[in-house]
Write a protein that holds these residues in place. Sequence first.
Motif, mmCIF file in Angstrom:
data_model
loop_
_atom_site.group_PDB
_atom_site.id
_atom_site.type_symbol
_atom_site.label_atom_id
_atom_site.label_comp_id
_atom_site.label_asym_id
_atom_site.label_seq_id
_atom_site.Cartn_x
_atom_site.Cartn_y
_atom_site.Cartn_z
ATOM 1 N N SER A 127 53.613 35.803 18.426
ATOM 2 C CA SER A 127 53.949 35.679 19.847
ATOM 3 C C SER A 127 55.391 35.168 19.959
ATOM 4 C CB SER A 127 52.957 34.744 20.539
ATOM 5 O OG SER A 127 52.972 33.448 19.960
ATOM 6 N N GLN B 241 52.859 32.787 25.559
ATOM 7 C CA GLN B 241 52.316 32.100 24.383
ATOM 8 C C GLN B 241 53.429 31.889 23.358
ATOM 9 O OE1 GLN B 241 48.193 34.037 23.550
ATOM 10 N NE2 GLN B 241 49.215 35.284 25.088
ATOM 11 N N TYR B 242 53.800 30.645 23.174
ATOM 12 C CA TYR B 242 54.863 30.307 22.234
ATOM 13 C C TYR B 242 54.276 29.967 20.866
ATOM 14 C CZ TYR B 242 58.329 30.059 25.988
ATOM 15 O OH TYR B 242 59.181 30.365 27.022
ATOM 16 N N ILE B 243 55.112 30.117 19.846
ATOM 17 C CA ILE B 243 54.772 29.659 18.500
ATOM 18 C C ILE B 243 56.040 29.100 17.874
ATOM 19 C CG2 ILE B 243 55.092 31.998 17.558
ATOM 20 C CD1 ILE B 243 53.082 31.256 15.353
ATOM 21 N N ASN C 297 46.692 38.641 14.570
ATOM 22 C CA ASN C 297 47.384 37.926 15.634
ATOM 23 C C ASN C 297 47.714 36.520 15.161
ATOM 24 O OD1 ASN C 297 47.039 40.027 17.509
ATOM 25 N ND2 ASN C 297 45.098 39.200 18.246
ATOM 26 N N THR D 126 49.567 33.061 16.946
ATOM 27 C CA THR D 126 50.258 32.375 18.032
ATOM 28 C C THR D 126 50.241 30.873 17.761
ATOM 29 O OG1 THR D 126 48.400 31.829 19.507
ATOM 30 C CG2 THR D 126 49.218 34.106 19.573
ATOM 31 N N TYR E 63 48.134 28.565 25.614
ATOM 32 C CA TYR E 63 48.247 29.672 26.585
ATOM 33 C C TYR E 63 48.445 29.016 27.940
ATOM 34 C CZ TYR E 63 46.973 33.791 29.370
ATOM 35 O OH TYR E 63 46.965 34.831 30.277
ATOM 36 N N ARG F 144 45.476 35.597 26.660
ATOM 37 C CA ARG F 144 45.384 34.825 25.424
ATOM 38 C C ARG F 144 44.992 35.731 24.253
ATOM 39 N NH1 ARG F 144 44.452 29.464 23.922
ATOM 40 N NH2 ARG F 144 44.161 28.786 26.077
#
Length: 302
Positions: free
Chosen positions: A165, A202-204, A228, A230, A234, A268
């Motif tokens: 993400s 959605q940050y990572i 996926n 992340t 969310y 999400r």
Amino acid sequence: MRVHLVTGAGGLVGRAVTARLRARGDRVVGIDRNASGDGQERVIDCDLRDTHRLHQFAAGQGLDTIIHCGAHSGPMVARDNPYDLVAVNVVGTANVLEVARIHRVRRFVNCSSVSVYGSTKAGPVPEDTALHPGTVYGATKLAAEHLATAYAREHGLDAVSLRLSWVYGPNRTTSCLLRRMVADALEGRPTRVEWGADFYRQYIHADDAAAALVAAVDAPSVARRVYNVTGGSYQTLAETAECVRRVLPQAEISLAPGRDPGDDVQHRFDISAAEQDLGYVPAVALEDGIRSFAEALKMQSR
């Protein structure tokens, strides 16, 4: 000692991957078209479109793994030059896959993006959701995924793609609203945006992204070709702005309602497969990541 080729080693994610691998004693051949550093930390100048140079750096290294982070790194990058997006993200990936095939690496780990989904329906969104990228960037990342999977099926290359993400962190240089919020607060400027208050993103943190990619390197086997990944949170950009204010009380941030006109509307993402198969668990809470981001920006400004 295991040897890894990391493409895009001078970028946000590639730099974090390289640091993690070197910290545990592995050797990294790091390449980037924007070379930097010296000594052990040196990143070698190499464009992904230069097939001869790629093979030159791979030859005789005894490569165990290729971690492919090199690419135009988001839908906001090279938007006005879609041809170059394709040349770097698709043809460049094909070139690196050929290096992996010819030099018989144990595993190819591809840094992909949730942009392959385009806008999504209600979440949680699993990996087998229908993919409808809404940008040329998203289409190039999907094409790169398909190439990696096809190399696995046709040529026996053990390849896996991680759909990251929105990545943030101290070394982020490309356009990013979170970076803008933090930088504006540190420099005493207000942040005014005509959208985003109710828009989810959605940050990572780059360290979590690197942890997931290295986990994919280390896994004895992978049960699927895509995952996926992340940061676990969310929330709306208004809620993200509140996190910034808790870290930097002087932050003056104003967001109007509405979607980001340059981004997909996404729900999400389900990261349970990465948790189960790779042992990936996000370690950097958003507020903690913002705090370290702010400290790094302070240091850079001195």
